[in-house]
Design a protein around this motif. Structure first.
Motif, PDB file in Angstrom:
ATOM      1  N   SER A   1      -0.983   0.968  -5.104  1.00 59.28           N
ATOM      2  CA  SER A   1       0.309   0.587  -5.195  1.00 59.28           C
ATOM      3  C   SER A   1       1.139   1.043  -6.177  1.00 59.28           C
ATOM      4  O   SER A   1       0.557   1.159  -7.488  1.00 59.28           O
ATOM      5  N   PHE A   2       2.423   1.646  -5.969  1.00 54.17           N
ATOM      6  CA  PHE A   2       3.151   2.179  -6.934  1.00 54.17           C
ATOM      7  C   PHE A   2       4.541   1.506  -7.091  1.00 54.17           C
ATOM      8  O   PHE A   2       4.888   1.168  -5.720  1.00 54.17           O
ATOM      9  N   SER A   3       5.270   1.439  -7.985  1.00 53.81           N
ATOM     10  CA  SER A   3       6.888   0.964  -8.017  1.00 53.81           C
ATOM     11  C   SER A   3       7.384   1.906  -9.075  1.00 53.81           C
ATOM     12  O   SER A   3       6.679   2.437  -9.980  1.00 53.81           O
TER      13      SER A   3
ATOM     14  N   PHE B   1      10.540   6.385 -13.538  1.00 56.01           N
ATOM     15  CA  PHE B   1       9.084   6.772 -13.452  1.00 56.01           C
ATOM     16  C   PHE B   1       8.346   5.909 -12.207  1.00 56.01           C
ATOM     17  O   PHE B   1       8.954   4.715 -11.794  1.00 56.01           O
ATOM     18  N   PHE B   2       7.384   6.420 -11.725  1.00 56.10           N
ATOM     19  CA  PHE B   2       6.470   6.025 -10.727  1.00 56.10           C
ATOM     20  C   PHE B   2       5.549   5.557 -10.949  1.00 56.10           C
ATOM     21  O   PHE B   2       4.465   6.303 -11.322  1.00 56.10           O
ATOM     22  N   ARG B   3       5.041   4.128 -11.270  1.00 57.03           N
ATOM     23  CA  ARG B   3       3.957   3.713 -11.952  1.00 57.03           C
ATOM     24  C   ARG B   3       2.769   3.124 -11.215  1.00 57.03           C
ATOM     25  O   ARG B   3       3.223   2.236 -10.077  1.00 57.03           O
ATOM     26  N   GLY B   4       1.587   3.265 -11.354  1.00 63.05           N
ATOM     27  CA  GLY B   4       0.599   2.640 -10.412  1.00 63.05           C
ATOM     28  C   GLY B   4       0.258   1.349 -10.937  1.00 63.05           C
ATOM     29  O   GLY B   4       0.886   0.582 -11.998  1.00 63.05           O
ATOM     30  N   SER B   5      -0.785   0.702 -10.096  1.00 60.51           N
ATOM     31  CA  SER B   5      -1.015  -0.791 -10.474  1.00 60.51           C
ATOM     32  C   SER B   5      -2.496  -0.964 -10.834  1.00 60.51           C
ATOM     33  O   SER B   5      -3.335  -0.207 -10.175  1.00 60.51           O
ATOM     34  N   ILE B   6      -2.893  -1.701 -11.802  1.00 57.20           N
ATOM     35  CA  ILE B   6      -4.302  -2.250 -11.995  1.00 57.20           C
ATOM     36  C   ILE B   6      -4.628  -3.119 -11.116  1.00 57.20           C
ATOM     37  O   ILE B   6      -5.902  -3.194 -10.353  1.00 57.20           O
ATOM     38  N   ILE B   7      -3.669  -3.907 -10.820  1.00 59.13           N
ATOM     39  CA  ILE B   7      -4.232  -5.038  -9.874  1.00 59.13           C
ATOM     40  C   ILE B   7      -4.413  -4.769  -8.448  1.00 59.13           C
ATOM     41  O   ILE B   7      -5.367  -5.318  -7.922  1.00 59.13           O
TER      42      ILE B   7
ATOM     43  N   PHE C   1      -4.865   6.493  -8.139  1.00 54.37           N
ATOM     44  CA  PHE C   1      -4.084   6.418  -9.228  1.00 54.37           C
ATOM     45  C   PHE C   1      -3.462   7.771  -9.499  1.00 54.37           C
ATOM     46  O   PHE C   1      -2.409   7.757 -10.416  1.00 54.37           O
ATOM     47  N   TYR C   2      -3.315   8.555  -8.440  1.00 51.27           N
ATOM     48  CA  TYR C   2      -2.276   9.835  -8.417  1.00 51.27           C
ATOM     49  C   TYR C   2      -1.085   9.568  -7.890  1.00 51.27           C
ATOM     50  O   TYR C   2      -1.188   9.345  -6.555  1.00 51.27           O
ATOM     51  N   PRO C   3      -0.002   9.524  -8.484  1.00 49.60           N
ATOM     52  CA  PRO C   3       1.282   9.056  -8.178  1.00 49.60           C
ATOM     53  C   PRO C   3       1.918  10.148  -7.042  1.00 49.60           C
ATOM     54  O   PRO C   3       2.815  10.064  -6.151  1.00 49.60           O
ATOM     55  N   TYR C   4       1.319  11.390  -6.793  1.00 45.39           N
ATOM     56  CA  TYR C   4       1.805  12.394  -6.221  1.00 45.39           C
ATOM     57  C   TYR C   4       0.632  12.725  -4.930  1.00 45.39           C
ATOM     58  O   TYR C   4       0.778  13.812  -4.214  1.00 45.39           O
TER      59      TYR C   4
ATOM     60  N   ASP D   1       0.882  -1.288  -0.097  1.00 41.76           N
ATOM     61  CA  ASP D   1       0.012   0.053  -0.068  1.00 41.76           C
ATOM     62  C   ASP D   1       0.846   1.150   0.036  1.00 41.76           C
ATOM     63  O   ASP D   1       1.053   2.020   1.005  1.00 41.76           O
ATOM     64  N   THR D   2       1.340   1.401  -1.078  1.00 39.86           N
ATOM     65  CA  THR D   2       2.713   2.546  -1.207  1.00 39.86           C
ATOM     66  C   THR D   2       1.859   3.873  -0.691  1.00 39.86           C
ATOM     67  O   THR D   2       2.838   4.589   0.226  1.00 39.86           O
ATOM     68  N   LEU D   3       0.799   4.560  -1.041  1.00 36.86           N
ATOM     69  CA  LEU D   3       0.444   5.538  -0.480  1.00 36.86           C
ATOM     70  C   LEU D   3      -0.517   5.508   0.353  1.00 36.86           C
ATOM     71  O   LEU D   3      -1.132   6.663   0.740  1.00 36.86           O
ATOM     72  N   SER D   4      -0.402   4.450   1.076  1.00 36.32           N
ATOM     73  CA  SER D   4      -1.428   4.453   2.349  1.00 36.32           C
ATOM     74  C   SER D   4      -2.783   4.683   2.132  1.00 36.32           C
ATOM     75  O   SER D   4      -3.718   5.387   2.736  1.00 36.32           O
ATOM     76  N   VAL D   5      -3.399   4.188   0.959  1.00 41.73           N
ATOM     77  CA  VAL D   5      -4.702   4.426   0.576  1.00 41.73           C
ATOM     78  C   VAL D   5      -5.631   3.385   1.404  1.00 41.73           C
ATOM     79  O   VAL D   5      -6.988   3.791   1.098  1.00 41.73           O
ATOM     80  N   LEU D   6      -5.166   2.536   1.923  1.00 40.98           N
ATOM     81  CA  LEU D   6      -6.112   1.368   2.467  1.00 40.98           C
ATOM     82  C   LEU D   6      -6.140   1.372   3.987  1.00 40.98           C
ATOM     83  O   LEU D   6      -6.656   0.774   4.724  1.00 40.98           O
TER      84      LEU D   6
END
Length: 730
Positions: free
Chosen positions: A609-611, A599-605, A357-360, A280-285
């Motif tokens: 989550s970003f990586s 790049f810092f990309r999001g995830s559909i699954i 889905f917002y990387p920032y 949970d990269t950006l603590s969205v959950l």
């Protein structure tokens, strides 16, 4: 490490303006018969197109691309995105074209297959001069299993006029329409019940209802992107919101409310879980555990979080660059002032797109969950179209993203609010003061009496500071300087025929009245960029100057001739480009491949989550590269692809970046549709330096900060350019 494809930057905006494809017979609009607001649906272009009903090859319409001698642009591309899930080895794009006086270049078809498989940019069929309707085609090989995107269309590189019509696509010689296997989504059949309104009006808000609405919005968005049945298109999720709200919005008892939500979620279908480790990269959950839901509801949401999901979603997918493309989002254009339910849908839709889905999201500057609660009353209580649109404008401006502009193409409410007329002086903030820096038109309103360097203090009785204060909350911008840039563009707009101003010149306060004109008469969109004949020049015997936005492929030998023996090269990136050959220029300046971005990309699954991707390189092995100093000029007008270009070109061995804070919006955009025909964007792809250094909001790294001064503006000096010359001559 990956090498950059030069063409990706020039098509970033038109590509992601294209709606994701629906599988039916008119999905592609290959013959341009479906026109909305003067544009062919499914197609994008870097410049406005012309719809021609007098010269179609087939049906009612054809599309015209035209670049005349006075235009600052030298290319125009018409773009469509094609599905890529077909088994095959070759793809053929064909279309009919007619030309008139094509010169200084050529026209043709083009196609690109990602990632980095094949591309043909107007090369196979180079058409010049005047020709009648003729069918052209290009064929490219592709690896269907590894293709992530296919885009193509027609284009003009040079001057002249072309018509395009009646495109088609073949996979291994078979028409794409015969290969399409229409998939019936239940969500697409649920279109009637709420087409004229949600049935939800006049919600009397109190603390309990706002808490209920906040929780519902977060759960609704989480299920939209996490629940397999919703992701698979089994539900029209907009309509499901309208069915749910009346059941729970007024429930004062929290236990009964949570029980109703639990029962509703259970009805969506059985959930199968797996043991994947979700980052949970950006603590969205975090809210699932922290919201105080009943144990049953919390357990249900956690189970959905761990559900078995495929890498596809009815409501979103990832574009070729790795930014989200939001699909199947109805715009409800006819609802200029949507009812309360639809206005809440607008808030929920936007909030959850940013949430997942917002990387920032982590640098917005506010707790995003609190923002949802804050704006529920704003959207629910909006009493007319203007209040609704301004509420949407404020929440989008609140993410502090220079890409997050908002517009309403089918409505006049914003044009009326900001003013449909304007005066001719161009205003910029110099030393934090609203300063006349140019005039948009030299033939209109010669009696205004203003001079370059005059500082405006009041407009129609309002101080500049009060205007700034009122405009900041609804003005998109990654940083304050970019917000001022955008506010400056609107200062002399109104709906009257005159504007009264106060200004200061040489310490003396003066007054004048400016005439206003329709924007097309004032030539509002003229860019104060170097002219076409000055994009490559010597500004001193030992110093070359390049404005790359007007550079053409055929100019590259001239470019090398101008710079190879110069002590210094100045690259001016203070203006957004009409064209730019990034890799071609970099290959002259950089002796070997160098990392410049990741790049810092999001995830559909696992949304949220970003990586990071591996670092990308620019340049190639070149012992005969340019050996002099390279100075790159930037300011608040340096945005998006120009910031990206600065990162790349600053890898030259003796390069320095000089100027002021850039716009801080460096990454491919994702388009968002909201009820009422509202459109906006977010930066959908995170862009960082290889060491993890931030670019969003703070802008590009600058080696020497130089900002224009009032005295310099009055004297007609370009102080950033002057400093570049001084550095070269040191």
């Amino acid at each position: 490490m990956k090498k950059i494809l030069f063409f990706i930057l020039t098509l970033v905006l038109p590509l992601y303006a294209i709606c994701q494809i629906k599988q039916n017979k008119d999905i592609f609009n290959f013959d341009f018969e479906t026109i909305v607001s003067g544009s062919p649906i499914k197609w994008g272009s870097n410049l406005p197109v012309i719809i021609d009903s007098l010269n179609p090859y087939h049906g009612k319409y054809s599309v015209i691309l035209e670049i005349n001698d006075s235009s600052k642009y030298n290319y125009q591309m018409l773009t469509i995105s094609l599905p890529h899930g077909f088994k095959g080895k070759t793809i053929t794009l064909s279309g009919y074209m007619k030309t008139e006086n094509v010169r200084d270049g050529y026209a043709g078809l083009w196609m690109r297959i990602d990632p980095n498989q094949a591309f043909d940019i107007l090369q196979t069929c180079k058409i010049a001069g005047t020709t009648d309707w003729t069918k052209y085609e290009i064929t490219l090989p592709f690896d269907s299993e590894h293709t992530t995107g296919i885009i193509g269309g027609g284009g003009l590189n040079g001057k002249g006029k072309i018509w395009l019509d009646n495109f088609s696509v073949m996979i291994d010689g078979v028409d794409i329409y015969t290969l399409l296997q229409p998939k019936a989504y239940p969500a697409d059949r649920d279109t009637v019940e709420f087409k004229n309104g949600s049935g939800i009006t006049n919600i009397k808000l109190n603390k309990t209802r706002i808490k209920n609405l906040k929780d519902i919005g977060m759960i609704w968005g989480f299920l939209k992107y996490y629940h397999p049945a919703v992701r698979n298109g089994n539900y029209n999720w907009d309509y499901e919101l309208f069915r749910l709200l009346p059941q729970v919005i007024n429930e004062k008892n929290k236990q009964r409310r949570d029980a109703a939500l639990t029962e509703w979620i259970s009805g969506l279908g059985e959930i199968f879980t797996n043991n994947r480790n979700i980052t949970d990269t950006l603590s969205v959950l975090k809210w699932i555990d922290e919201s105080g839901f009943s144990p049953e509801l919390t357990a249900q949401l956690i189970k959905i979080k761990k559900s078995d999901r495929q890498n596809e979603c009815y409501y979103v997918n990832m574009g070729p660059a790795g930014n989200p493309v939001f699909n199947h989002e109805k715009t409800f254009d006819s609802m200029k002032y949507p009812d309360t339910g639809y206005r809440l849908l607008s808030l929920y839709r936007y909030w959850n797109m940013v949430q997942y889905f917002y990387p920032y999201k982590n640098i917005i500057g506010k707790n995003w969950e609190n923002v949802l609660a804050e704006f529920i009353p704003r959207f629910a209580k909006a009493e007319n179209e203007e209040e609704y649109v301004l509420a949407a404008m404020e929440i989008t401006a609140g993410i502090h993203d220079s890409h997050a502009i908002l517009w309403t193409p089918s409505s006049t409410v914003l044009r009326q609010y900001f003013g449909q007329r304007e005066a001719v002086p161009k205003i910029s903030f110099i030393e934090q003061q609203a300063t006349v820096t140019a005039f948009y038109n030299d033939t209109l309103d010669r009696e205004h009496g203003l001079k370059i360097g005059d500082v405006i203090t009041k407009i129609d009785g309002k101080s500049i500071n009060s205007i700034i204060h009122s405009k900041l909350p609804i003005t998109a911008g990654s940083n304050y300087q970019t917000q001022l840039r955008n506010i400056a563009r609107q200062l002399l707009h109104n709906n009257d025929e005159t504007i009264k101003i106060k200004y200061i010149r040489d310490g003396c306060s003066k007054k004048t009245t400016l005439k206003t004109f329709p924007k097309n008469e004032a030539d509002r969109y003229f860019r104060f960029a170097p002219s076409a004949d000055s994009c490559i020049k010597k500004i001193a015997p030992n110093i070359a100057y390049l404005y790359p936005g007007l550079l053409k492929k055929t100019d590259l030998p001239l470019f090398w001739k101008a710079i190879k023996d110069a002590d210094g090269l100045i690259i001016d990136l203070r203006y957004y480009p009409s064209n730019y050959l990034l890799s071609d220029v970099a290959n002259y300046l950089i002796p070997e491949p160098k990392e410049f971005v990741k790049f810092f990309r999001g995830s559909i699954i696992d949304p949220g989550s970003f990586s990071f991707t591996p670092a990308m390189e620019i340049g190639e092995i070149n012992s005969d590269h340019y050996k002099g100093k390279v100075i790159i000029l930037v300011n608040e007008g340096t945005q998006s692809s120009m910031e990206f270009s600065t990162m790349a070109l600053s890898q030259a061995p003796d390069a320095r970046v000089i100027g002021s804070t850039t716009a801080g919006a460096d990454g491919d955009v994702s388009y968002i549709d909201l009820p009422g025909g509202i459109k906006t964007m977010i930066t959908g792809l995170g862009v960082f330096y290889p060491d993890g250094g931030q670019t969003q909001r703070i802008g590009i790294k600058i080696d020497e900060v130089i900002t224009p001064t009032l005295e310099g503006i009055k004297a007609g000096r370009d102080e950033i350019l002057e400093q570049a010359v001084e550095v070269i001559n040191e």
